[in-house]
Scaffold this active site. Structure first.
Site, PDB file in Angstrom:
ATOM      1  N   ARG A  30     -13.275 -14.299   4.011  1.00 43.97           N
ATOM      2  CA  ARG A  30     -12.939 -12.436   3.757  1.00 43.97           C
ATOM      3  C   ARG A  30     -14.177 -12.003   3.447  1.00 43.97           C
ATOM      4  NH1 ARG A  30      -8.020 -12.865  -0.937  1.00 43.97           N
ATOM      5  NH2 ARG A  30      -8.546 -10.277  -1.053  1.00 43.97           N
ATOM      6  N   GLU A  65      -7.760   2.359  13.084  1.00 43.18           N
ATOM      7  CA  GLU A  65      -6.901   3.478  12.405  1.00 43.18           C
ATOM      8  C   GLU A  65      -7.341   4.244  11.484  1.00 43.18           C
ATOM      9  OE1 GLU A  65      -7.345   0.166  11.017  1.00 43.18           O
ATOM     10  OE2 GLU A  65      -7.104   0.603   9.098  1.00 43.18           O
ATOM     11  N   CYS A  94      -8.195  -6.193   9.342  1.00 41.99           N
ATOM     12  CA  CYS A  94      -8.545  -6.667   7.934  1.00 41.99           C
ATOM     13  C   CYS A  94      -7.961  -7.048   7.554  1.00 41.99           C
ATOM     14  CB  CYS A  94      -9.127  -5.161   7.735  1.00 41.99           C
ATOM     15  SG  CYS A  94     -10.746  -5.342   6.610  1.00 41.99           S
ATOM     16  N   GLY A 132      -6.034  -2.948   3.509  1.00 38.36           N
ATOM     17  CA  GLY A 132      -6.225  -3.040   2.470  1.00 38.36           C
ATOM     18  C   GLY A 132      -6.067  -3.959   1.722  1.00 38.36           C
ATOM     19  N   GLU A 133      -5.038  -5.000   0.542  1.00 39.48           N
ATOM     20  CA  GLU A 133      -6.374  -5.584   0.171  1.00 39.48           C
ATOM     21  C   GLU A 133      -5.010  -7.308   0.195  1.00 39.48           C
ATOM     22  OE1 GLU A 133      -7.611  -8.500  -2.363  1.00 39.48           O
ATOM     23  OE2 GLU A 133      -5.455  -7.955  -2.411  1.00 39.48           O
ATOM     24  N   SER A 134      -5.365  -7.919   0.999  1.00 38.38           N
ATOM     25  CA  SER A 134      -4.545  -8.703   1.542  1.00 38.38           C
ATOM     26  C   SER A 134      -3.525  -9.503   0.249  1.00 38.38           C
ATOM     27  CB  SER A 134      -5.534  -9.986   2.493  1.00 38.38           C
ATOM     28  OG  SER A 134      -6.334 -10.573   1.127  1.00 38.38           O
ATOM     29  N   ILE A 158     -14.464  -2.648   6.681  1.00 38.22           N
ATOM     30  CA  ILE A 158     -15.007  -2.208   5.068  1.00 38.22           C
ATOM     31  C   ILE A 158     -14.310  -3.394   4.602  1.00 38.22           C
ATOM     32  CG2 ILE A 158     -13.354  -0.651   3.102  1.00 38.22           C
ATOM     33  CD1 ILE A 158     -12.683   1.002   6.007  1.00 38.22           C
ATOM     34  N   ARG A 159     -15.568  -3.870   3.573  1.00 32.05           N
ATOM     35  CA  ARG A 159     -16.026  -5.477   3.411  1.00 32.05           C
ATOM     36  C   ARG A 159     -14.442  -6.024   4.157  1.00 32.05           C
ATOM     37  NH1 ARG A 159     -17.178  -6.359  -1.734  1.00 32.05           N
ATOM     38  NH2 ARG A 159     -15.079  -7.808  -2.166  1.00 32.05           N
ATOM     39  N   HIS A 170     -11.325  -1.745  11.303  1.00 31.38           N
ATOM     40  CA  HIS A 170      -9.695  -0.433  11.263  1.00 31.38           C
ATOM     41  C   HIS A 170     -10.162   0.612  11.837  1.00 31.38           C
ATOM     42  CE1 HIS A 170      -9.738  -1.633   6.849  1.00 31.38           C
ATOM     43  NE2 HIS A 170     -10.867  -2.131   7.301  1.00 31.38           N
TER      44      HIS A 170
END
Ligand code: GLN
Length: 194
Positions: A103, A173, A77, A46-48, A134-135, A171
């Protein structure tokens, strides 16, 4: 197996589905008391920064640090970033793993990509795993009892382990291949600290 998935932000549903396919009893964790009785926890992608701020807002930072002293935690991630001790910028972290992470480390053009790789510590290791980035971050340094356990062909580390703590830049998942989740369930079951 009772396993939690931190459900504050990010792709926690995908982790839940993967774990349930393996027969785990899954709890979505949003409050400290939901950690009770769990053998392991996944922190999703997600966004850490967002997940970290929500951990603070929900009073989860200290309970998660305590949980990680004895139980298994896997961060994918953004989740891996939250496990690290050093990120090189100010943001709330669990600071549980002896690792420095960078990051968005892949640069603009290839910040999202996929590749096949043999992962020696998975079940059926001869079968390559489809890795999705993903990023994603890169693990730039590990020390003490933390180990880099998977690296790209150019040597940059993309997975690390410290006892029952596990971090991946990618990822699992988002694939139908359940072997990373299987590996994590084994880790959560084990008494191992090394
Ligand atoms: N770039 C995100 C971060 O730094 C992580 C991306 C992800 O989890 N897919 O938090």
């Amino acid at each position: 197996m009772k396993i939690g998935v931190l459900a504050l932000q990010g792709d926690f549903r995908e982790h839940r589905i993967s774990l349930e396919k393996l027969g785990a009893d899954v709890t979505e964790v949003r409050l400290p008391e939901q950690l009770e009785g769990l053998q392991g926890l996944i922190i999703p992608g997600g966004e850490s920064t967002t997940i970290g701020k929500l951990m603070v807002a929900y009073g989860l930072l200290e309970p998660l640090r305590t949980f990680g002293q004895t139980q298994a935690i896997w961060g994918t991630c953004a989740g891996a970033i939250l496990l690290a001790k050093e990120v090189g910028r100010e943001q709330p972290l669990l600071s549980l793993m002896n690792m420095e992470i960078k990051r968005n480390a892949f640069g603009r053009q290839i910040d999202s990509f996929e590749m096949e790789m043999v992962v020696p510590f998975l079940p059926s290791p001869e079968k390559p795993y489809h890795l999705t980035f993903i990023r994603g971050p890169i693990i730039t340094r590990v020390w003490g009892d933390a180990r880099a356990v998977l690296s790209l062909p150019d040597g940059r580390a993309i997975a690390a382990r410290q006892g029952k703590l596990f971090a991946t830049s990618f990822h699992p998942e988002l694939t139908n291949d359940l072997r990373f989740h299987q590996f994590f369930l084994e880790l959560a079951k084990s008494e191992s600290t090394g």
